[in-house]
Design an enzyme around this catalytic site. Sequence first.
Site, PDB file in Angstrom:
ATOM      1  N   HIS A 138      38.372  10.201 -13.388  1.00  0.00           N
ATOM      2  CA  HIS A 138      37.372  11.240 -13.676  1.00  0.00           C
ATOM      3  C   HIS A 138      38.011  12.589 -14.013  1.00  0.00           C
ATOM      4  O   HIS A 138      37.359  13.483 -14.517  1.00  0.00           O
ATOM      5  CB  HIS A 138      36.408  11.392 -12.502  1.00  0.00           C
ATOM      6  CG  HIS A 138      34.995  11.621 -12.930  1.00  0.00           C
ATOM      7  ND1 HIS A 138      34.601  12.665 -13.733  1.00  0.00           N
ATOM      8  CD2 HIS A 138      33.883  10.917 -12.678  1.00  0.00           C
ATOM      9  CE1 HIS A 138      33.301  12.615 -13.935  1.00  0.00           C
ATOM     10  NE2 HIS A 138      32.843  11.556 -13.318  1.00  0.00           N
ATOM     11  N   ASP A 167      34.753  11.779 -18.343  1.00  0.00           N
ATOM     12  CA  ASP A 167      33.482  12.054 -17.678  1.00  0.00           C
ATOM     13  C   ASP A 167      32.598  10.810 -17.706  1.00  0.00           C
ATOM     14  O   ASP A 167      32.816   9.881 -18.501  1.00  0.00           O
ATOM     15  CB  ASP A 167      32.767  13.219 -18.346  1.00  0.00           C
ATOM     16  CG  ASP A 167      33.456  14.558 -18.087  1.00  0.00           C
ATOM     17  OD1 ASP A 167      34.066  14.713 -17.015  1.00  0.00           O
ATOM     18  OD2 ASP A 167      33.379  15.436 -18.970  1.00  0.00           O
TER      19      ASP A 167
END
Length: 174
Positions: A148, A152
């Site tokens: 992450h 995204d």
Amino acid sequence: GIKVSFTDIFVKIVSKALLDFPIINSSLTDKGIVLKEYINIGVAVAVDNGLIVPVIRAVDLMSLQEIALVSTELIHKAKTGELNPDDYTGGTFTISNLGMYDIDEFTAIINPPESAILAVGKIDRIPVAEEENIVIKPIVVLSLTYDHRVIDGAPAAQFLQRIKQIVQNPYLLL
């Protein structure tokens, strides 16, 4: 005379999806996020003493038959302990398929310095509602593990959605 596996098919599909979503084909370095200009897909292979990930290089430039030939050779070398370091380094994305072990779904661990890995479960024939009818269809569960810090949630979901579109409409590979 070339045997094409489901993993080979997923390698081809993923290579197409990576062209559409280059952020998935990236690494996080000291200098920031590096988008790779090449697609080298690793295929996780179980060996007697664990796991190794041989890499199919420039897979986006290969036909499905070429992928199958290279994959078969690398898997043989992995199982016989004949891999060279060049055979298992330089990957930009990995696929781990446990379907042959009757596993429905699982979470795969990212192979650094890559930013994502696709887990492929078994392909099962499942009853599905299609309008007013129940039909039996092949279903596979895919799971994307991603870093992450680099990727995204929305691009990760769009990447998986693109894989699904290609699986359901193989002509998109043309």
